[in-house]
Design an enzyme around this catalytic site. Sequence first.
Site, PDB file in Angstrom:
ATOM      1  N   ASP A 110      88.386  12.195 -72.463  1.00 58.71           N
ATOM      2  CA  ASP A 110      88.460  13.525 -72.417  1.00 58.71           C
ATOM      3  C   ASP A 110      87.242  14.262 -71.953  1.00 58.71           C
ATOM      4  O   ASP A 110      86.139  13.849 -72.406  1.00 58.71           O
ATOM      5  CB  ASP A 110      88.958  14.329 -73.688  1.00 58.71           C
ATOM      6  CG  ASP A 110      89.727  15.584 -73.500  1.00 58.71           C
ATOM      7  OD1 ASP A 110      89.764  16.026 -72.362  1.00 58.71           O
ATOM      8  OD2 ASP A 110      90.092  16.519 -74.465  1.00 58.71           O
ATOM      9  N   HIS A 128      86.400  13.264 -62.509  1.00 55.55           N
ATOM     10  CA  HIS A 128      87.177  11.937 -62.640  1.00 55.55           C
ATOM     11  C   HIS A 128      86.518  10.774 -62.246  1.00 55.55           C
ATOM     12  O   HIS A 128      86.827   9.715 -62.602  1.00 55.55           O
ATOM     13  CB  HIS A 128      88.802  12.341 -62.160  1.00 55.55           C
ATOM     14  CG  HIS A 128      89.362  13.350 -62.881  1.00 55.55           C
ATOM     15  ND1 HIS A 128      89.407  13.239 -64.258  1.00 55.55           N
ATOM     16  CD2 HIS A 128      90.052  14.318 -62.481  1.00 55.55           C
ATOM     17  CE1 HIS A 128      90.223  14.482 -64.613  1.00 55.55           C
ATOM     18  NE2 HIS A 128      90.650  14.998 -63.452  1.00 55.55           N
ATOM     19  N   LEU A 140      89.067 -10.250 -73.135  1.00 55.28           N
ATOM     20  CA  LEU A 140      89.415  -8.980 -73.305  1.00 55.28           C
ATOM     21  C   LEU A 140      90.934  -8.534 -72.784  1.00 55.28           C
ATOM     22  O   LEU A 140      91.092  -9.037 -71.682  1.00 55.28           O
ATOM     23  CB  LEU A 140      88.489  -8.093 -72.876  1.00 55.28           C
ATOM     24  CG  LEU A 140      88.607  -6.337 -73.327  1.00 55.28           C
ATOM     25  CD1 LEU A 140      88.530  -6.098 -74.471  1.00 55.28           C
ATOM     26  CD2 LEU A 140      87.855  -5.448 -72.278  1.00 55.28           C
TER      27      LEU A 140
HETATM   28  C1  FPP Z   1      90.530  14.127 -69.151  1.00 62.43           C
HETATM   29  O1  FPP Z   1      89.709  14.902 -68.805  1.00 62.43           O
HETATM   30  C2  FPP Z   1      90.741  13.010 -68.493  1.00 62.43           C
HETATM   31  C3  FPP Z   1      92.141  12.617 -67.897  1.00 62.43           C
HETATM   32  C4  FPP Z   1      93.444  13.226 -67.921  1.00 62.43           C
HETATM   33  C5  FPP Z   1      92.076  11.424 -66.537  1.00 62.43           C
HETATM   34  C6  FPP Z   1      91.375  10.033 -67.299  1.00 62.43           C
HETATM   35  C7  FPP Z   1      90.829   9.646 -66.063  1.00 62.43           C
HETATM   36  C8  FPP Z   1      89.534   8.738 -65.662  1.00 62.43           C
HETATM   37  C9  FPP Z   1      88.792   8.767 -66.911  1.00 62.43           C
HETATM   38  C10 FPP Z   1      89.195   8.470 -64.580  1.00 62.43           C
HETATM   39  C11 FPP Z   1      89.971   7.331 -63.703  1.00 62.43           C
HETATM   40  C12 FPP Z   1      90.413   6.234 -64.753  1.00 62.43           C
HETATM   41  C13 FPP Z   1      90.812   5.196 -64.440  1.00 62.43           C
HETATM   42  C14 FPP Z   1      91.160   4.100 -65.326  1.00 62.43           C
HETATM   43  C15 FPP Z   1      90.333   4.502 -63.124  1.00 62.43           C
HETATM   44  P1  FPP Z   1      90.255  16.200 -68.467  1.00 62.43           P
HETATM   45  O2  FPP Z   1      90.394  16.433 -67.026  1.00 62.43           O
HETATM   46  O3  FPP Z   1      91.387  16.807 -69.265  1.00 62.43           O
HETATM   47  O4  FPP Z   1      89.057  17.062 -68.676  1.00 62.43           O
HETATM   48  P2  FPP Z   1      88.813  18.796 -69.347  1.00 62.43           P
HETATM   49  O5  FPP Z   1      89.494  18.774 -70.893  1.00 62.43           O
HETATM   50  O6  FPP Z   1      87.510  18.746 -69.495  1.00 62.43           O
HETATM   51  O7  FPP Z   1      89.426  19.592 -68.334  1.00 62.43           O
END
Ligand code: FPP
Length: 228
Positions: free
Chosen positions: A15, A32, A127
């Site tokens: 997050d 991201h 893994l």
């Molecule tokens: C949360 O941050 C993250 C997500 C909803 C997406 C997770 C994706 C990644 C870590 C990158 C791509 C993943 C892979 C496996 C290649 P948020 O956008 O909710 O952050 P915020 O709460 O600060 O808005």
Amino acid sequence: MSKTNILQHLAIIMDGNGRWAKMREKARTQGHKVGAETVRAITTYCAKHETIETLTLYAFSTENWKRPKMEVSFLMKLLDNYLTNELDTYMELGTRFETIGDLSPFSPKLKKTIEKTKEATKKNTKLVQVLALNYGSRDEIVRAANRVIADKKVLTEESLSAALDSPYSDIDLLIRTSGEQRLSNFLLWQLSYSELFFTETLWPDFSPQELEKIIENFQLRDRKFGGI
Ligand code: FPP
């Protein structure tokens, strides 16, 4: 006598990508993009770790479809590129790729990449990296219960567990980054006896060094599993 907990199954709610980008006056998608690099670094660390067998990452929830269309399609493309570009690394590290969640709404192209990566890595044993994609725990439990009913089995903890998307061991440690202290519909059944750890660090800044410190903390915790 002091005892050390063994970490076999680690789960992470990644997050804070959006906030990381906002703090730098960048588009959320940049967060991201850097977050995907953290996925690579953490997966590499886990593959080399002596006791970790499974790493489950919350990559896209059933609620994430509510985000702007452009952000959703960026995340889909990022995932497709990640799986394609990382195949060599999966093989080098001996990492098997798996998913949990309902893949049916994804594009045929992404579904094909997912299946291809699963097939190519299926014999790797160091893994298992499990990505939760279009995943929601309540949805998973309901689908599992329906499978048990369809198979005309008696509904028990064992039959329900076996029917879940994730036939992996229970989770030993759950980490959530970015300071939020919620489970957000992630693995509610499998987290029953997990240790929880919340860090203020935003996912793009999370590192193997910080993970190592959290694991040290986990190893010293007193796990009771309902006993005394
Ligand atoms: C949360 O941050 C993250 C997500 C909803 C997406 C997770 C994706 C990644 C870590 C990158 C791509 C993943 C892979 C496996 C290649 P948020 O956008 O909710 O952050 P915020 O709460 O600060 O808005």
